[in-house]
Enzyme design. Structure first.
Site, short mmCIF file in Angstrom:
data_model
loop_
_atom_site.label_atom_id
_atom_site.label_comp_id
_atom_site.label_asym_id
_atom_site.label_seq_id
_atom_site.Cartn_x
_atom_site.Cartn_y
_atom_site.Cartn_z
CG HIS A 176 2.17 25.00 61.98
ND1 HIS A 176 3.47 25.15 61.58
CD2 HIS A 176 2.07 23.80 62.58
CE1 HIS A 176 4.14 24.09 61.99
NE2 HIS A 176 3.33 23.27 62.60
NE ARG A 188 1.24 19.43 63.82
CZ ARG A 188 0.99 18.56 62.83
NH1 ARG A 188 -0.21 18.06 62.70
NH2 ARG A 188 1.93 18.22 61.99
NE ARG A 200 4.14 19.60 68.67
CZ ARG A 200 4.24 19.62 67.32
NH1 ARG A 200 5.23 19.00 66.72
NH2 ARG A 200 3.35 20.26 66.62
CD GLU A 210 9.93 18.34 65.19
OE1 GLU A 210 9.02 18.70 64.46
OE2 GLU A 210 10.10 18.78 66.35
CG ASN A 237 5.53 17.92 58.40
OD1 ASN A 237 5.53 17.08 57.51
ND2 ASN A 237 4.47 18.16 59.15
CG ASP A 238 9.82 21.26 61.81
OD1 ASP A 238 9.99 22.25 61.08
OD2 ASP A 238 8.95 21.19 62.68
NE ARG A 251 6.56 22.72 58.43
CZ ARG A 251 6.23 22.09 59.56
NH1 ARG A 251 7.18 21.67 60.39
NH2 ARG A 251 4.99 21.84 59.86
CB CYS A 280 3.86 12.14 64.07
SG CYS A 280 5.15 13.25 64.64
C1 PEP Z 1 6.81 17.62 61.90
O1 PEP Z 1 7.64 18.54 61.94
O2 PEP Z 1 6.85 16.69 61.08
C2 PEP Z 1 5.69 17.61 62.85
C3 PEP Z 1 4.89 16.58 62.93
O3 PEP Z 1 5.50 18.71 63.59
P1 PEP Z 1 4.82 20.05 63.02
O4 PEP Z 1 4.32 19.76 61.62
O5 PEP Z 1 3.73 20.43 63.95
O6 PEP Z 1 5.97 21.01 63.01
MG MG Z 2 7.67 19.94 63.61
#
Ligand code: PEP
Ligand code: MG
Length: 750
Positions: free
Chosen positions: A371, A477, A513, A612, A635-636, A646, A683
């Site tokens: 993040h 976010r 979200r 996720e 991503n998750d 990650r 996303c």
């Molecule tokens: C994800 O996990 O792909 C996502 C969009 O949420 P974040 O990256 O904020 O965890």
């Molecule tokens: Mg995520």
């Protein structure tokens, strides 16, 4: 080609080596011999340092000699790094197009298409890599590969013997330059965390060092209580100014970011104790340091992250006070235009640095989807993550070119590298200008409509999102304003921020979200115990359900902000239908209670969830009956499907969006959701990556939420894809069982 002669010559080198005074000279002779025999324009040898875990170019025939010792690669990085990591030759005909290839500016490598890398190893012990390159686009023959393998195995033995000489060289160099004053230019390759570039000077962030050096300093000049009071006032004014500046730019996130500094400064105990010491005859700078140290020692013992962050605040403040009382401008680092090198940075620190207009960041740990990287992108600060601890030893004010487009860090760059870089950027700017001709509607080449939404992290992202004509917000976010503050924002504060977002989107859909904290998004004022595994700890929707008051305030603020607008609420990290039900019922309760109040609000938001976690895949049909819409957070999703952190750069090569299980699961998800007539988007970062767009369209996705800065590029890619081709392509990809085969098929598309 008969390679016997080459092998004989190489064994001769055993003797030659014994007489040779320099390992480098010996390796150089090998590269010349091999390149002449194999008729290649280039032959290079890289050696691997087991301790530092990096490969360094040690000799080359054909590439720019000035790059010897400067090009470094991590294990698994680029084709050369992959060859050593996987201990196998890599033989390809179109290297410049290959997605894993790393081209280094200034080497001249861009001219060579054929590429053969052969690992130099003894058993599983990695020693280095020999690389051959030719201009012509042909793969090397099997007999070439065999000959190179034989040469490499000979070399392995010789170099193994020479290892101690090589290590003695480097130890000697270390002793001669303990804090590494870069005498020559050096290139380090990292991963892009936030795109952009900067040519500036380094500033290694080592606050402890600054503070400790102050502790040891003798202040010969005597100051008075009047000087002290003046310095306190001056510090207060500076902090207030910085606060104003950052708030102007980041109204949602930066509220009261310097509040704790100001609070400490106004604390009667803290300042009072300093004044008492001064009254008893201590020189003010000494009094400031002693009292600050006393507080820091107390806070330092705390386990709580919040309290530990305070230690840094006191440190900052003290350094600032000393600088003001002594009028020594050198003490407080001037961040403006600097490329900051650090081990780690708090999000709040990043905001503070933004207010001082830093040029870029190099982190020596972390992951590109962490993040902090996402925040840096929103703040438009170029950032590269490089797994190279020697960076922390780089002397301050070293000239650096941070190329956060490719991930290259050039320390003391040569003028020709700077020129080449500036020429490339000029070209890019031209392309970007063209790309900014985005259309309000995105169509495939066979006229299918695709909806492009924007990912928004801070309100500052909205203007770009609108400029690139997004059709709504696919992911807001909400946690960023929470992360960078010192306490929870109130319902009203949240309402004001959310309302700004919703109204600026003028009727377009906005997906909120709900709070996704925990993991690498710690709230310093809340997470007071350190979890063993924060990524799977008390985070995200679990946090919200555990802290209902916080959740309810957020939902109320969202509902109120969405009055009369196209409002969608989405829960992160849902693992079960029970959890979805629990979260949804809180939204319904908030709607009920708002009915009894006079405030306007949205009583019919769409209620959806992110996908996720792998646990959702098996139940997707049932989920599809419950939620109004879905968005895949790749991503998750990838992190948890593959069990790869990650945020950990060391395991980045295991983080494979193209893993067959990931692709098949995504296809299943999209088909099941669509069969129930529900909307689904992606996303996560996969939808902002050109490489994956064809696959995403091929499995049926028609809505993508992307980073606004990537939207024009993604639109252009979509314009060139026909849905029927995309479907055939996706079918082929999901029919593979090996990730390497998927990667190969994807590379063929480029
Ligand atoms: C994800 O996990 O792909 C996502 C969009 O949420 P974040 O990256 O904020 O965890
Ligand atoms: Mg995520």
């Amino acid at each position: 080609m008969d390679h016997t002669k080459l092998l004989c010559d190489i064994s001769e080198l055993n003797h030659l080596f014994r007489d040779s005074v320099s390992v480098e000279n010996f390796l150089q002779q090998i590269t010349e011999m091999v390149s002449s025999h194999m008729q290649t324009e280039v032959c290079s040898i890289y050696l691997y340092d087991n301790d530092e875990e990096i490969l360094t170019l040690k000799a080359t025939k054909g590439l720019n000699h000035e790059m010897i010792g400067k090009i470094t690669l991590a294990l698994g990085e680029g084709l050369t790094g992959i060859s050593l990591k996987e201990l196998r030759p890599i033989n390809i005909s179109n290297a410049t197009q290959h997605p894993d290839n790393k081209l280094f500016l200034g080497t001249g490598e861009q001219d060579y298409e054929s590429f053969l890398a052969v690992p130099i190893a003894r058993g599983v012990e990695r020693i280095g890599v020999m690389v051959l390159q030719r201009q012509q686009s042909h793969t090397f023959s099997d007999s070439d590969v065999l000959a190179c393998k034989a040469v490499a195995s000979q070399l392995a033995n010789i170099i193994e013997n020479a290892r101690f000489i090589i290590s003695m060289h480097s130890e000697h160099e270390e002793k001669a330059h303990p804090t590494v004053k870069e005498s020559q230019s050096r290139l380090i390759h990292g991963k892009v965390a936030s795109e952009g570039y900067c040519l500036g000077e380094t500033l290694v962030l080592d606050k402890e060092k600054t503070f400790n050096s102050l502790l040891q300093r003798r202040f010969t000049r005597l100051y008075t209580i009047k000087d002290f009071k003046k310095a306190v006032k001056q510090t207060e004014n500076q902090l207030e100014e910085m606060q104003e500046e950052v708030e102007e730019k980041l109204s949602d996130a930066a509220s009261l970011i310097f509040a704790s500094h100001l609070l400490i400064l106004k604390d009667h105990e803290f300042i009072g104790q300093m004044e008492n010491m001064i009254a008893l005859g201590t020189n003010p700078p000494q009094a400031i340091l002693q009292i600050a140290k006393k507080y820091m020692d107390i806070f330092d013992k705390a386990q709580n992250i919040f309290v530990r962050e305070k230690v840094q605040d006191i440190e900052d403040l003290t350094v600032r006070l000393i600088s003001n009382i002594t009028s020594d401008q050198e003490i407080v680092p001037n961040y403006r235009g600097k490329v900051i090198i650090a081990r780690d940075i708090f999000p709040s620190e990043l905001l503070k640095m933004t207010s001082e207009k830093i040029g870029g960041i190099i982190l020596v740990s972390g992951g590109v989807t962490s993040h902090l990287s996402i925040l840096a992108s929103s703040l438009a600060i170029p950032m590269v993550i490089a797994n190279d601890l020697t960076l922390l030893k780089v002397a301050n004010k070293t000239k650096v070119l941070l190329d956060a487009e490719t991930g290259n860090i050039y320390l003391k760059p040569k003028q020709d590298v700077i020129d080449e870089f500036q020429r490339r950027n000029k070209q890019k700017e031209k392309i970007l200008q063209l790309e900014h001709n985005v259309k309000g509607e995105t169509l495939t080449s066979d006229s299918q409509k695709i909806t492009l939404l924007a990912n928004i992290n801070l309100l500052g992202d909205i203007s770009l999102a609108k400029k690139v004509k997004c059709e709504g917000v696919g992911l807001y976010r909400t946690e960023f304003p929470f992360i960078v503050r010192n306490n929870f924002p109130s319902e009203q504060e949240q309402y004001v921020t959310y309302r700004k977002l919703v109204t600026s989107m003028k009727g377009q859909p906005v997906i909120f979200r709900t709070l996704d904290v925990g993991g690498d998004k710690m709230l310093s004022y809340y997470h007071n115990t350190i979890e063993q595994n924060p990524a799977i700890g008390m985070r995200s929707i679990r946090f919200s359900l555990e802290n209902k008051d916080v959740f309810i305030q957020q939902i109320r603020a969202i509902l109120r902000a969405g009055e009369g607008e196209n409002l969608k609420i989405m829960f992160p990290m849902i693992s079960s239908i029970d959890e979805f039900d629990a979260a949804k019922s809180i939204v319904l309760e908030c709607i009920d209670s708002l009915h009894n109040e006079s405030e306007g609000f949205n009583s019919k938001p769409a209620i959806g969830m992110m996908i996720e976690l792998p646990s959702v895949v098996e139940l997707i049909d049932d989920f599809a009956k419950e939620a109004d819409f879905f968005s895949i957070g790749t991503n998750d999703f990838i992190q948890f499907m593959l069990g790869v952190d990650r945020t950990n750069e060391k395991v980045a090569s295991f983080y494979m969006p193209y893993h067959p299980s990931v692709l098949r699961a995504m296809k299943t998800i999209v088909e099941s959701v669509q069969a129930h007539g529900k909307e689904i988007s992606v996303c996560g970062s996969m939808s902002s990556d050109e490489k994956y767009i064809k696959f995403l369209l091929g499995i049926g996705l028609r809505v993508l939420s992307v980073n606004p800065s990537h939207l024009p590029r993604i639109q252009k890619v979509i314009n060139s894809i026909a849905i029927s081709d995309a479907q055939a392509y996706a079918t082929e990809l999901v029919s593979q069982k090996r990730a390497c085969d998927v990667a190969r098929l994807m590379a063929l598309q480029d």
